[in-house]
Design a protein around this motif. Sequence first.
Motif, PDB file in Angstrom:
ATOM      1  N   GLY A 169      -5.994 -20.318  16.090  1.00 11.89           N
ATOM      2  CA  GLY A 169      -6.442 -20.968  14.716  1.00 11.89           C
ATOM      3  C   GLY A 169      -7.082 -20.130  13.828  1.00 11.89           C
ATOM      4  N   MET A 170      -7.728 -18.963  14.399  1.00 12.03           N
ATOM      5  CA  MET A 170      -8.239 -18.076  13.296  1.00 12.03           C
ATOM      6  C   MET A 170      -7.003 -17.221  12.531  1.00 12.03           C
ATOM      7  SD  MET A 170     -11.416 -18.199  12.987  1.00 12.03           S
ATOM      8  CE  MET A 170     -12.017 -16.877  12.408  1.00 12.03           C
ATOM      9  N   ASN A 171      -6.007 -16.745  13.500  1.00 14.64           N
ATOM     10  CA  ASN A 171      -4.929 -16.268  12.978  1.00 14.64           C
ATOM     11  C   ASN A 171      -4.301 -17.077  11.861  1.00 14.64           C
ATOM     12  OD1 ASN A 171      -2.518 -14.737  12.889  1.00 14.64           O
ATOM     13  ND2 ASN A 171      -1.397 -15.721  14.740  1.00 14.64           N
ATOM     14  N   ALA A 172      -4.101 -18.502  12.032  1.00 12.50           N
ATOM     15  CA  ALA A 172      -3.513 -19.310  11.029  1.00 12.50           C
ATOM     16  C   ALA A 172      -4.376 -19.216   9.605  1.00 12.50           C
ATOM     17  CB  ALA A 172      -3.489 -20.904  11.705  1.00 12.50           C
ATOM     18  N   ILE A 173      -5.775 -19.246   9.739  1.00  4.19           N
ATOM     19  CA  ILE A 173      -6.542 -18.979   8.805  1.00  4.19           C
ATOM     20  C   ILE A 173      -6.081 -17.916   7.711  1.00  4.19           C
ATOM     21  CG2 ILE A 173      -8.972 -18.468   7.868  1.00  4.19           C
ATOM     22  CD1 ILE A 173      -9.967 -20.567  10.229  1.00  4.19           C
ATOM     23  N   ALA A 174      -5.889 -16.896   8.811  1.00  2.00           N
ATOM     24  CA  ALA A 174      -5.503 -15.564   8.009  1.00  2.00           C
ATOM     25  C   ALA A 174      -4.319 -15.485   7.124  1.00  2.00           C
ATOM     26  CB  ALA A 174      -5.221 -14.373   9.078  1.00  2.00           C
ATOM     27  N   HIS A 175      -3.527 -16.456   7.473  1.00  2.00           N
ATOM     28  CA  HIS A 175      -2.259 -16.627   6.551  1.00  2.00           C
ATOM     29  C   HIS A 175      -2.761 -17.145   5.256  1.00  2.00           C
ATOM     30  CE1 HIS A 175      -0.371 -15.632  10.525  1.00  2.00           C
ATOM     31  NE2 HIS A 175      -0.306 -16.920  10.798  1.00  2.00           N
ATOM     32  N   ALA A 176      -3.516 -18.343   5.404  1.00  2.00           N
ATOM     33  CA  ALA A 176      -3.850 -18.856   4.158  1.00  2.00           C
ATOM     34  C   ALA A 176      -4.651 -18.253   3.404  1.00  2.00           C
ATOM     35  CB  ALA A 176      -4.604 -20.258   4.255  1.00  2.00           C
ATOM     36  N   ALA A 177      -5.752 -17.464   3.918  1.00  2.00           N
ATOM     37  CA  ALA A 177      -6.538 -16.755   3.117  1.00  2.00           C
ATOM     38  C   ALA A 177      -5.819 -15.636   2.198  1.00  2.00           C
ATOM     39  CB  ALA A 177      -7.641 -15.797   4.274  1.00  2.00           C
ATOM     40  N   ALA A 193      -3.373 -23.592   1.180  1.00  2.00           N
ATOM     41  CA  ALA A 193      -3.856 -22.726   1.722  1.00  2.00           C
ATOM     42  C   ALA A 193      -5.538 -23.281   2.086  1.00  2.00           C
ATOM     43  CB  ALA A 193      -4.070 -21.444   0.972  1.00  2.00           C
ATOM     44  N   GLU A 194      -6.237 -23.577   0.926  1.00  2.00           N
ATOM     45  CA  GLU A 194      -7.575 -23.871   0.857  1.00  2.00           C
ATOM     46  C   GLU A 194      -7.775 -25.157   2.121  1.00  2.00           C
ATOM     47  OE1 GLU A 194     -11.406 -25.309  -1.455  1.00  2.00           O
ATOM     48  OE2 GLU A 194      -9.812 -24.745  -2.695  1.00  2.00           O
ATOM     49  N   ALA A 273     -10.575  -9.990  -5.735  1.00  2.00           N
ATOM     50  CA  ALA A 273      -9.937 -11.185  -5.582  1.00  2.00           C
ATOM     51  C   ALA A 273     -11.143 -12.213  -5.597  1.00  2.00           C
ATOM     52  CB  ALA A 273      -9.175 -11.370  -4.522  1.00  2.00           C
ATOM     53  N   PRO A 274     -12.072 -12.284  -6.542  1.00  2.00           N
ATOM     54  CA  PRO A 274     -13.213 -13.230  -6.583  1.00  2.00           C
ATOM     55  C   PRO A 274     -13.110 -14.532  -6.636  1.00  2.00           C
ATOM     56  CG  PRO A 274     -13.069 -12.279  -8.648  1.00  2.00           C
ATOM     57  CD  PRO A 274     -11.699 -11.512  -7.983  1.00  2.00           C
ATOM     58  N   ALA A 275     -11.886 -15.175  -7.066  1.00  2.00           N
ATOM     59  CA  ALA A 275     -11.467 -16.801  -7.245  1.00  2.00           C
ATOM     60  C   ALA A 275     -11.001 -16.993  -5.668  1.00  2.00           C
ATOM     61  CB  ALA A 275     -10.387 -16.788  -8.045  1.00  2.00           C
ATOM     62  N   ALA A 276     -10.168 -16.043  -5.150  1.00  2.00           N
ATOM     63  CA  ALA A 276      -9.517 -16.463  -3.729  1.00  2.00           C
ATOM     64  C   ALA A 276     -10.729 -16.535  -2.853  1.00  2.00           C
ATOM     65  CB  ALA A 276      -8.653 -15.380  -3.590  1.00  2.00           C
TER      66      ALA A 276
END
Length: 355
Positions: A169-177, A193-194, A273-276
């Motif tokens: 699940g954390m791996n998946a979050i990395a893709h979106a981040a 992504a968000e 990348a402050p907005a991201a």
Amino acid sequence: MIGGFTFEALPCRVVFGSGTLSAAGAEIERLGSRRALVLTTPHQEAEGARLGAALGPLYAGLFPGATMHTPVDVTERALAAMRASAADCVVSLGGGSTTGLGKALALRTGINQLCIPTTYAGSEMTPILGQTENGLKTTLRDVAVLPETVIYDVDLTLTLPVGLTVSSGMNAIAHAAEALYARDSNPVTSLMAEEGIRALAHALPAIVATPNDREARTEALYGAWLCGVCLGNVGMALHHKLCHALGGTFDLPHSETHTIVLPHALNYNRPAAPAAMARIARAVGADDAAQGLYDLARRLNAKLALRDIGMPESGIEQAADLAVTNAYWNPRPLERDALRDLIARAWAGERPARA
């Protein structure tokens, strides 16, 4: 204000729900195939055999040899099994290792793929293949390796061990981040992504508390799908470069490596990348993206240090050299000494420093 952008939807059919594994036979026939070779890891061989029995005359055989980082020699053995069984499609049942093997076979033969993920890896939604040969992992992007159909069955995730649930699940979050600050980011992918990060950050603590919580499992699989779509539609940056280099060179477990490195890679990219970072922080309910994800991983009892998953301290300098070799695009310029410090903090499991 929304500026100009390019968005290209990838041609992949998705079947999502509970009990959807039963649609495998119909989906194989929909692809125009008649003989399916089922792929699994050795650990999931029994599940592959059960699926094969359910497929009846569509079942051509089983290759239970998929392994981490898609070694080329394993692909060659699977290719021989595919030819011996006269298979005209492959069914990849499992996580990223099995999906990667199916993609490698598709790249070499053009064979159709049906993917049935049992983790939250997300690679089933991408035209990306990473392969390892002679201790070096290389990555390519080619629509030829994109699976034609993906079946998401929540039921297959209900018994996924909590540790693997957390790391994948954390791996998946990395893709979106990383999709949020990608060079080719766009408003559509950023929405996915968000939302993907939010869904997983909400679902994973509930799963840790109650592993068979169907509602939480459904939300996590939905989030992983969204994160996978992000990975497939835009480019990645420093985090993925680091994880591929570390995994291929030191044979580290894929999803655990992503879990550990992510907060540190985000911390490195924070000023560029402050907005991201604001969107990531909002999605995880924190005031800082890097520290919020580190705290989430700690709350989920994930491993936080590369040394705890097999990386030697002597490898830090080598990893820093690899990070600046054939580097991916990144919002912040890659500085070898700063990357060495990043890797050292990740090796020790230290908390990312506040800005």
